[in-house]
Design a protein around this motif. Structure first.
Motif, PDB file in Angstrom:
ATOM      1  N   GLU A 194      -4.353  48.001 -14.614  1.00 48.42           N
ATOM      2  CA  GLU A 194      -4.948  49.132 -14.239  1.00 48.42           C
ATOM      3  C   GLU A 194      -3.984  49.994 -13.459  1.00 48.42           C
ATOM      4  OE1 GLU A 194      -8.182  47.512 -11.544  1.00 48.42           O
ATOM      5  OE2 GLU A 194      -9.284  46.834 -13.359  1.00 48.42           O
ATOM      6  N   GLY A 195      -2.828  49.724 -13.625  1.00 49.75           N
ATOM      7  CA  GLY A 195      -1.708  50.411 -13.004  1.00 49.75           C
ATOM      8  C   GLY A 195      -1.512  50.031 -11.746  1.00 49.75           C
ATOM      9  N   TRP A 196      -2.010  48.990 -10.897  1.00 44.93           N
ATOM     10  CA  TRP A 196      -1.626  48.372  -9.703  1.00 44.93           C
ATOM     11  C   TRP A 196       0.115  48.015  -9.691  1.00 44.93           C
ATOM     12  CZ3 TRP A 196      -4.663  45.841  -5.485  1.00 44.93           C
ATOM     13  CH2 TRP A 196      -6.131  46.445  -5.668  1.00 44.93           C
ATOM     14  N   GLU A 197       0.594  48.423  -8.435  1.00 42.51           N
ATOM     15  CA  GLU A 197       2.018  47.689  -8.388  1.00 42.51           C
ATOM     16  C   GLU A 197       1.752  46.402  -7.294  1.00 42.51           C
ATOM     17  OE1 GLU A 197       4.450  50.864  -6.871  1.00 42.51           O
ATOM     18  OE2 GLU A 197       4.393  51.963  -8.584  1.00 42.51           O
ATOM     19  N   ILE A 198       2.272  45.356  -7.965  1.00 40.34           N
ATOM     20  CA  ILE A 198       2.016  44.215  -6.968  1.00 40.34           C
ATOM     21  C   ILE A 198       3.222  43.682  -6.735  1.00 40.34           C
ATOM     22  CG2 ILE A 198       1.098  41.781  -6.877  1.00 40.34           C
ATOM     23  CD1 ILE A 198      -1.023  42.927  -8.822  1.00 40.34           C
ATOM     24  N   GLY A 199       3.920  43.276  -5.679  1.00 43.90           N
ATOM     25  CA  GLY A 199       5.022  43.008  -5.253  1.00 43.90           C
ATOM     26  C   GLY A 199       4.909  41.317  -5.001  1.00 43.90           C
ATOM     27  N   ALA A 200       5.998  40.571  -5.206  1.00 38.58           N
ATOM     28  CA  ALA A 200       6.065  39.106  -4.884  1.00 38.58           C
ATOM     29  C   ALA A 200       5.769  38.722  -3.379  1.00 38.58           C
ATOM     30  CB  ALA A 200       7.495  38.563  -5.342  1.00 38.58           C
ATOM     31  N   GLU A 201       6.391  39.938  -2.479  1.00 42.24           N
ATOM     32  CA  GLU A 201       6.049  39.820  -0.932  1.00 42.24           C
ATOM     33  C   GLU A 201       4.739  39.735  -0.718  1.00 42.24           C
ATOM     34  OE1 GLU A 201       8.040  42.094  -2.586  1.00 42.24           O
ATOM     35  OE2 GLU A 201       9.790  41.381  -2.272  1.00 42.24           O
ATOM     36  N   ASP A 202       3.911  40.568  -1.572  1.00 45.15           N
ATOM     37  CA  ASP A 202       2.438  40.474  -1.081  1.00 45.15           C
ATOM     38  C   ASP A 202       1.836  39.181  -1.441  1.00 45.15           C
ATOM     39  OD1 ASP A 202       2.541  43.195  -0.123  1.00 45.15           O
ATOM     40  OD2 ASP A 202       2.277  44.007  -1.790  1.00 45.15           O
ATOM     41  N   VAL A 203       2.270  38.677  -2.719  1.00 45.40           N
ATOM     42  CA  VAL A 203       1.444  37.562  -3.189  1.00 45.40           C
ATOM     43  C   VAL A 203       1.783  36.548  -2.463  1.00 45.40           C
ATOM     44  CG1 VAL A 203       1.554  36.050  -5.449  1.00 45.40           C
ATOM     45  CG2 VAL A 203       1.623  38.447  -5.558  1.00 45.40           C
ATOM     46  N   ALA A 204       3.156  36.369  -1.806  1.00 47.72           N
ATOM     47  CA  ALA A 204       3.699  35.410  -0.816  1.00 47.72           C
ATOM     48  C   ALA A 204       2.750  35.125   0.348  1.00 47.72           C
ATOM     49  CB  ALA A 204       4.817  35.811  -0.471  1.00 47.72           C
ATOM     50  N   GLN A 205       1.987  36.137   0.823  1.00 49.30           N
ATOM     51  CA  GLN A 205       1.093  36.151   1.909  1.00 49.30           C
ATOM     52  C   GLN A 205      -0.423  35.748   1.722  1.00 49.30           C
ATOM     53  OE1 GLN A 205       1.658  39.657   4.656  1.00 49.30           O
ATOM     54  NE2 GLN A 205       3.389  40.513   3.100  1.00 49.30           N
ATOM     55  N   LEU A 206      -0.463  35.332   0.050  1.00 48.49           N
ATOM     56  CA  LEU A 206      -1.831  35.247  -0.100  1.00 48.49           C
ATOM     57  C   LEU A 206      -1.839  33.543  -0.373  1.00 48.49           C
ATOM     58  CD1 LEU A 206      -2.693  37.433  -3.021  1.00 48.49           C
ATOM     59  CD2 LEU A 206      -3.067  37.806  -0.618  1.00 48.49           C
ATOM     60  N   SER A 207      -3.012  33.015  -0.230  1.00 48.76           N
ATOM     61  CA  SER A 207      -3.149  31.525  -0.629  1.00 48.76           C
ATOM     62  C   SER A 207      -4.066  30.955  -1.542  1.00 48.76           C
ATOM     63  CB  SER A 207      -3.511  31.066   1.029  1.00 48.76           C
ATOM     64  OG  SER A 207      -4.031  29.692   0.601  1.00 48.76           O
ATOM     65  N   PRO A 208      -3.946  30.162  -2.246  1.00 47.25           N
ATOM     66  CA  PRO A 208      -5.038  29.632  -3.290  1.00 47.25           C
ATOM     67  C   PRO A 208      -6.278  28.963  -2.530  1.00 47.25           C
ATOM     68  CG  PRO A 208      -3.133  28.178  -3.093  1.00 47.25           C
ATOM     69  CD  PRO A 208      -2.699  29.096  -2.299  1.00 47.25           C
ATOM     70  N   TYR A 209      -6.237  28.926  -1.250  1.00 49.37           N
ATOM     71  CA  TYR A 209      -7.416  28.121  -0.644  1.00 49.37           C
ATOM     72  C   TYR A 209      -8.441  29.204  -0.489  1.00 49.37           C
ATOM     73  CZ  TYR A 209      -4.682  24.080   0.986  1.00 49.37           C
ATOM     74  OH  TYR A 209      -3.792  22.901   0.990  1.00 49.37           O
ATOM     75  N   LEU A 210      -8.966  29.525  -1.446  1.00 50.18           N
ATOM     76  CA  LEU A 210     -10.388  30.306  -1.488  1.00 50.18           C
ATOM     77  C   LEU A 210     -11.415  29.520  -1.812  1.00 50.18           C
ATOM     78  CD1 LEU A 210      -8.812  33.283  -3.828  1.00 50.18           C
ATOM     79  CD2 LEU A 210      -8.669  32.662  -1.164  1.00 50.18           C
ATOM     80  N   THR A 211     -12.599  29.770  -1.262  1.00 48.48           N
ATOM     81  CA  THR A 211     -13.770  29.050  -1.286  1.00 48.48           C
ATOM     82  C   THR A 211     -15.082  29.908  -1.779  1.00 48.48           C
ATOM     83  OG1 THR A 211     -14.348  28.799   0.947  1.00 48.48           O
ATOM     84  CG2 THR A 211     -12.926  27.200   0.140  1.00 48.48           C
ATOM     85  N   ALA A 212     -14.793  30.997  -1.508  1.00 51.23           N
ATOM     86  CA  ALA A 212     -16.073  31.839  -1.573  1.00 51.23           C
ATOM     87  C   ALA A 212     -16.669  31.951  -2.925  1.00 51.23           C
ATOM     88  CB  ALA A 212     -15.869  33.380  -0.974  1.00 51.23           C
ATOM     89  N   HIS A 213     -15.621  31.777  -3.926  1.00 41.45           N
ATOM     90  CA  HIS A 213     -16.070  31.991  -5.306  1.00 41.45           C
ATOM     91  C   HIS A 213     -16.875  30.468  -5.916  1.00 41.45           C
ATOM     92  CE1 HIS A 213     -12.078  30.153  -5.389  1.00 41.45           C
ATOM     93  NE2 HIS A 213     -12.564  29.707  -6.835  1.00 41.45           N
ATOM     94  N   ILE A 214     -16.560  29.455  -4.931  1.00 43.88           N
ATOM     95  CA  ILE A 214     -17.098  28.270  -5.537  1.00 43.88           C
ATOM     96  C   ILE A 214     -18.645  28.118  -5.206  1.00 43.88           C
ATOM     97  CG2 ILE A 214     -17.042  25.744  -5.410  1.00 43.88           C
ATOM     98  CD1 ILE A 214     -13.832  26.279  -4.718  1.00 43.88           C
ATOM     99  N   SER A 215     -19.642  27.815  -6.231  1.00 44.13           N
ATOM    100  CA  SER A 215     -20.850  27.525  -5.906  1.00 44.13           C
ATOM    101  C   SER A 215     -21.105  26.041  -5.637  1.00 44.13           C
ATOM    102  CB  SER A 215     -21.729  27.758  -7.248  1.00 44.13           C
ATOM    103  OG  SER A 215     -23.045  27.568  -6.872  1.00 44.13           O
ATOM    104  N   ARG A 216     -21.703  25.694  -4.321  1.00 37.91           N
ATOM    105  CA  ARG A 216     -21.720  24.402  -3.786  1.00 37.91           C
ATOM    106  C   ARG A 216     -22.777  23.640  -3.727  1.00 37.91           C
ATOM    107  NH1 ARG A 216     -18.084  25.216   1.362  1.00 37.91           N
ATOM    108  NH2 ARG A 216     -19.044  27.269   1.430  1.00 37.91           N
ATOM    109  N   PHE A 217     -24.132  24.507  -3.908  1.00 40.49           N
ATOM    110  CA  PHE A 217     -25.370  23.876  -3.398  1.00 40.49           C
ATOM    111  C   PHE A 217     -26.463  24.142  -4.467  1.00 40.49           C
ATOM    112  CE2 PHE A 217     -23.512  25.965   0.639  1.00 40.49           C
ATOM    113  CZ  PHE A 217     -23.113  24.870   1.125  1.00 40.49           C
ATOM    114  N   GLY A 218     -27.392  23.590  -4.563  1.00 36.18           N
ATOM    115  CA  GLY A 218     -28.345  23.538  -5.504  1.00 36.18           C
ATOM    116  C   GLY A 218     -28.281  22.514  -6.588  1.00 36.18           C
TER     117      GLY A 218
END
Length: 405
Positions: A351-375
């Motif tokens: 889509e034309g975004w410019e993504i730098g490695a420095e920005d990715v380094a500040q992220l984390s794969p510890y994401l939980t909001a997208h995981i459906s855990r109930f029901g």
């Protein structure tokens, strides 16, 4: 029934085994010095250590002298280290560097666009990709006599890894009973097999381009968590430190967020004695050389062993003034989340975004909001074979992080 009663009587002490109070001499299993002498030169060469006692001591003294000089030279500019009038040192807690505006925006957009997943779906997709379930099976070594063994092992990993247990999981999963989960857990899966499955996930995770932004795998953090267990367990005991009854789940977590190895230890043991064992037992391609631990990692013998084995042990020093089923499931989640993040970033780049490695380094794969855990947990995902995953993200140059370091 005879053995069931015998086990109970042995546990309570009502039956004793003649000679059970006598233990083998552990030192009899060690090599003698005469046996070690011919191996010494080769070992020292491989470990990068001096081969003579005099040179060994001299090198350690020189390293300490250089470290002291480095500390003294930088003391004037070191705002974190202070000394009281009586010479007592105090090290301030370091604050994080924070997150840049571009990294925060990237992280928020990734969270918004990451597809919703269930834990069963994640475990199933990674099993198709990596085949980590192939390590499970009966003790005989023959193929499992189970209907759809991959599905059974995925559901067992989910039930035990989520700490739900067979009975509770069976209430939420249609088409499977608690007995079927328990049978796979007790007869087909051992700690050694779990660690082999974990190794598969760790090795695959290490091949992802995005992981280069988070670390090189050269460091590992160790920590223990008290886990409640049944009383009739040989490792179970009361924990004064944690205030519960059970054992300690001891985890080795890489600087890239993935759990390398896990083991279960008694509550009364000093955790430092297990640090070296875990690193030596780590069979993955990620081989750390620096070990960070809490105060339980502080031990003079372990410091010495770490140096001899080529590790840098860096525990939090106490009174210096005076992250297994769970690991497998958690690693599958981290691995799959990293892949989802990479897919979202590919869409951003298109889509034309410019993504730098420095920005990715500040992220984390510890994401939980997208995981459906109930029901209720649907099992139709077990039959959906995913497309092959893509570990490459060539549009982002992660070598800039290495050059900056």
């Amino acid at each position: 029934m005879v053995f069931a009663y015998l086990a109970e009587e042995l546990r309570t002490g009502d039956i004793a085994v003649d000679g059970a109070a006598e233990y083998g001499d552990w030192s009899s299993h060690l090599l003698t010095f005469d046996q070690c002498r011919p191996l010494l030169a080769a070992y020292c060469a491989e470990a990068g250590l001096p081969a003579t006692a005099a040179e060994f001591v001299a090198e350690l003294k020189e390293r300490h002298r250089q470290a002291a000089e480095h500390l003294d030279a930088g003391y004037a500019d070191n705002e974190d280290l202070t000394f009281a009038k009586d010479g007592t040192p105090t090290l301030k807690r370091q604050a994080g560097l924070g997150t840049t505006a571009t990294a925060a925006k990237l992280g928020a957009e990734i969270k918004a666009r990451t597809p919703e997943r269930t834990l069963i779906e994640i475990a199933s997709r990674t099993a198709y990709w990596l085949g980590w379930h192939r390590h499970f099976g009966p003790a005989s070594g023959h193929g499992p006599k189970l209907k759809k063994p991959q599905d059974r092992y995925v559901l067992t990993t989910f039930a035990c890894g989520s700490n739900m247990g067979p009975a509770e999981a069976a209430r939420h999963i249609e088409g499977i009973t608690a007995h079927e989960i328990s049978l796979a857990k007790n007869r087909h899966i051992t700690l050694a097999k779990l660690n082999k499955a974990i190794t598969d996930v760790v090795n695959a995770f290490a091949q992802l381009d995005v992981v280069k932004a988070w670390g090189d795998g050269g460091s590992v953090g160790t920590d223990g968590t008290q886990v409640d267990t049944y009383i009739d367990n040989l490792l179970a005991e009361s924990s004064i430190r944690y205030g519960g009854f059970g054992g300690i789940a001891y985890h080795y977590v890489s600087d890239t967020y993935i759990a390398l190895f896990s083991r279960f230890v008694p509550c009364g043991a000093w955790e430092a004695i297990y640090i070296i064992d875990g690193l030596l037992a780590n069979a993955s391609e990620v081989q750390p050389k620096t070990v960070h631990a809490d105060t339980q990692g502080q031990s003079f013998p372990v410091f010495a062993l770490a140096h001899l084995f080529g590790f840098d042990l860096m525990p939090r020093i106490r009174n210096w003034k005076g992250l297994a089923f769970f690991s497998l499931l958690a690693n599958c989640v981290i691995f799959h989340t990293a892949l989802d993040m990479m897919e979202v970033m590919r869409h951003f780049l298109s889509e034309g975004w410019e993504i730098g490695a420095e920005d990715v380094a500040q992220l984390s794969p510890y994401l939980t909001a997208h995981i459906s855990r109930f029901g209720l947990y649907a099992t139709d995902v077990l039959r959906l074979r995913p497309d092959d995953f893509d570990p490459d993200l060539p549009a982002i140059d992660f070598t800039t992080l290495t050059e900056a370091a």
